[in-house]
Scaffold this active site. Structure first.
Site, PDB file in Angstrom:
ATOM      1  N   ASP A   8       0.858  -1.202   0.000  1.00 54.11           N
ATOM      2  CA  ASP A   8       0.000   0.000   0.000  1.00 54.11           C
ATOM      3  C   ASP A   8       0.891   1.247   0.000  1.00 54.11           C
ATOM      4  OD1 ASP A   8      -0.821   0.533   3.534  1.00 54.11           O
ATOM      5  OD2 ASP A   8       0.955  -0.386   2.619  1.00 54.11           O
ATOM      6  N   ASP A  13       6.752   1.172   1.849  1.00 54.02           N
ATOM      7  CA  ASP A  13       6.425   0.188   0.810  1.00 54.02           C
ATOM      8  C   ASP A  13       7.268   0.452  -0.443  1.00 54.02           C
ATOM      9  OD1 ASP A  13       3.840   1.044   2.344  1.00 54.02           O
ATOM     10  OD2 ASP A  13       3.421  -0.982   1.650  1.00 54.02           O
ATOM     11  N   ASN A  35      -2.536   2.693   3.456  1.00 56.96           N
ATOM     12  CA  ASN A  35      -2.040   4.022   3.865  1.00 56.96           C
ATOM     13  C   ASN A  35      -2.920   5.141   3.299  1.00 56.96           C
ATOM     14  OD1 ASN A  35       0.294   3.483   5.438  1.00 56.96           O
ATOM     15  ND2 ASN A  35       1.324   2.786   3.581  1.00 56.96           N
ATOM     16  N   THR A 118       2.863  -6.070   2.726  1.00 53.88           N
ATOM     17  CA  THR A 118       3.365  -4.973   3.569  1.00 53.88           C
ATOM     18  C   THR A 118       2.294  -3.922   3.815  1.00 53.88           C
ATOM     19  OG1 THR A 118       4.167  -3.708   1.665  1.00 53.88           O
ATOM     20  CG2 THR A 118       5.715  -5.305   2.662  1.00 53.88           C
ATOM     21  N   PHE A 159      -0.795  -0.559  12.381  1.00 57.04           N
ATOM     22  CA  PHE A 159      -1.726  -0.073  11.353  1.00 57.04           C
ATOM     23  C   PHE A 159      -2.243  -1.188  10.431  1.00 57.04           C
ATOM     24  CE2 PHE A 159      -3.694   2.837   8.462  1.00 57.04           C
ATOM     25  CZ  PHE A 159      -3.546   2.238   7.217  1.00 57.04           C
ATOM     26  N   ASN A 160      -1.365  -2.004   9.851  1.00 55.52           N
ATOM     27  CA  ASN A 160      -1.792  -2.985   8.840  1.00 55.52           C
ATOM     28  C   ASN A 160      -2.809  -3.972   9.400  1.00 55.52           C
ATOM     29  OD1 ASN A 160      -0.156  -1.902   6.858  1.00 55.52           O
ATOM     30  ND2 ASN A 160       1.572  -3.275   7.308  1.00 55.52           N
ATOM     31  N   HIS A 233       9.663   0.126   8.124  1.00 55.81           N
ATOM     32  CA  HIS A 233       8.878  -1.062   8.449  1.00 55.81           C
ATOM     33  C   HIS A 233       8.936  -2.125   7.330  1.00 55.81           C
ATOM     34  CE1 HIS A 233       6.927   1.317  11.631  1.00 55.81           C
ATOM     35  NE2 HIS A 233       6.599   2.224  10.734  1.00 55.81           N
ATOM     36  N   ASP A 234       8.418  -1.773   6.166  1.00 58.74           N
ATOM     37  CA  ASP A 234       8.164  -2.776   5.125  1.00 58.74           C
ATOM     38  C   ASP A 234       9.422  -3.440   4.564  1.00 58.74           C
ATOM     39  OD1 ASP A 234       5.359  -0.823   3.860  1.00 58.74           O
ATOM     40  OD2 ASP A 234       5.503  -2.255   5.508  1.00 58.74           O
TER      41      ASP A 234
HETATM   42  O1  RIB Z   1       2.482   0.232  10.751  1.00 63.63           O
HETATM   43  C1  RIB Z   1       3.353   0.372   9.663  1.00 63.63           C
HETATM   44  C2  RIB Z   1       2.740  -0.166   8.419  1.00 63.63           C
HETATM   45  O2  RIB Z   1       1.571   0.561   8.098  1.00 63.63           O
HETATM   46  C3  RIB Z   1       3.663  -0.023   7.195  1.00 63.63           C
HETATM   47  O3  RIB Z   1       3.398  -1.081   6.310  1.00 63.63           O
HETATM   48  C4  RIB Z   1       3.224   1.265   6.605  1.00 63.63           C
HETATM   49  O4  RIB Z   1       3.491   1.327   5.184  1.00 63.63           O
HETATM   50  C5  RIB Z   1       1.747   1.212   6.855  1.00 63.63           C
HETATM   51  O5  RIB Z   1       1.159   0.419   5.839  1.00 63.63           O
HETATM   52 CA    CA Z   2       2.782  -0.564   4.002  1.00 59.97          CA
END
Ligand code: RIB
Ligand code: CA
Length: 306
Positions: A8, A13, A35, A118, A159-160, A233-234
């Site tokens: 996303d 990403d 996102n 991701t 978040f994901n 993160h990703d």
């Molecule tokens: O919490 C971080 C995640 O949420 C990452 O994948 C960021 O791109 C968002 O999608």
């Molecule tokens: Ca992401």
């Protein structure tokens, strides 16, 4: 190693895409609402493949979570989802299928295709429910999501997972081996001013553009979380497949909370085997990142782009 990257974009990403496409055989980049809304995550994926000259199909996926209302993170990624840099206009057309069909067809036609989500897990969950044979054919899922400890979207949830907890439930109960790169791990991959300076010193367009992306993201994290770095993160979920020695994992039983104040939490059972209500682990949870070698890999990878 063959993968499908489901994402996303999203600043991190975008970096995960560039990292994956240099080191892994990326059969497709599928997009999902996360996102920012689907149209923008898809537009951003097309712009990143244009930036890197990447010859991989981009395939549009789910426009919203399975059950919940869409939940975005414009506070972090900006209105476009990739605020900060000037990005090239996409030239490559979108691949004609829906991402869920693409995932199913590719996994049925090709052996040993790993899935690397991701973003929210909506596309992966839909594919698993539409084609049950996938659960036996996918050798591994390396995902960015969840956390062994703290959340980011709420005190408990990352978040994901928070965006589509029902989809995460489908994935974590699928029986497919999972590598989970959660926030406790990804915050060890924090980008700050010095990493951004190293990117600018590469002297290539990709380095300069990624530096501008991360400059924006560092500013957003300072604003929203009062932190002076942006966690990559990703790229952790991709690095886990490129070089397994970069991340130490521990097996835990991970349960996704679906309701209440802890909705979207990935509750990891760290107790010893045989404790009351103990269950067999369903995921390898990332614990420790070799930060120096992770960044060496990243910088060396981005150097290889135009
Ligand atoms: O919490 C971080 C995640 O949420 C990452 O994948 C960021 O791109 C968002 O999608
Ligand atoms: Ca992401």
């Amino acid at each position: 190693m063959k993968i499908i990257l489901d994402c996303d974009p999203g600043h991190d990403d975008a970096v995960a895409m560039l990292l994956a496409c240099q080191h892994l055989e990326v059969l497709g980049i599928t997009t999902v609402s996360g996102n920012v809304p689907l149209e923008r995550t898809t537009e951003n994926a097309l712009k990143v493949v244009e930036l890197g000259g990447i010859k991989v199909p981009v395939v549009r996926g789910a426009h919203r979570p399975l059950v919940r209302e869409p939940h975005h993170a414009l506070d972090i990624h900006g209105r476009s989802g990739l605020d900060g840099p000037e990005l090239p206009q996409p030239v490559t057309p979108l691949h004609g299928q829906h991402a869920v069909e693409f995932i199913i067809d590719t996994v049925l036609a090709t052996d040993e295709v790993r899935l690397v989500p991701t973003g929210p897990l909506t596309n992966i969950a839909l594919a698993l429910r539409l084609e049950p044979r996938l659960a036996k054919r996918v050798p591994e899922i390396s995902l960015m999501g969840g956390s062994l400890t703290f959340g980011n979207r709420t005190a408990a949830a990352e978040f994901n997972i928070y965006a589509d907890p029902e989809a995460a439930q489908v994935v974590f109960t699928s029986g497919i081996p999972i590598k989970m790169s959660g926030l406790n791990l990804t915050h060890q991959a924090g980008v700050g001013r010095s990493e951004i300076a190293q990117l600018r010193q590469l002297g290539n367009r990709t380095g300069t553009v990624v530096a501008a992306m991360l400059e924006f993201a560092v500013g957003a994290y300072a604003q929203v979380y009062d932190q002076d770095y942006y966690p990559l993160h990703d790229p952790c979920a991709v690095a886990a497949l490129i070089d397994p020695s970069l991340i130490q994992f521990q097996p835990y039983f991970v349960q996704v909370m679906l309701e209440g104040p802890a909705r979207g939490m990935t509750l990891c059972d760290q107790r010893r085997r045989g404790a009351p209500y103990w269950q067999e682990p369903n995921a390898q949870v990332g614990i420790k990142l070799d930060r120096k070698r992770f960044f060496d890999l990243l910088i060396d990878t981005l150097r290889q782009y135009p």
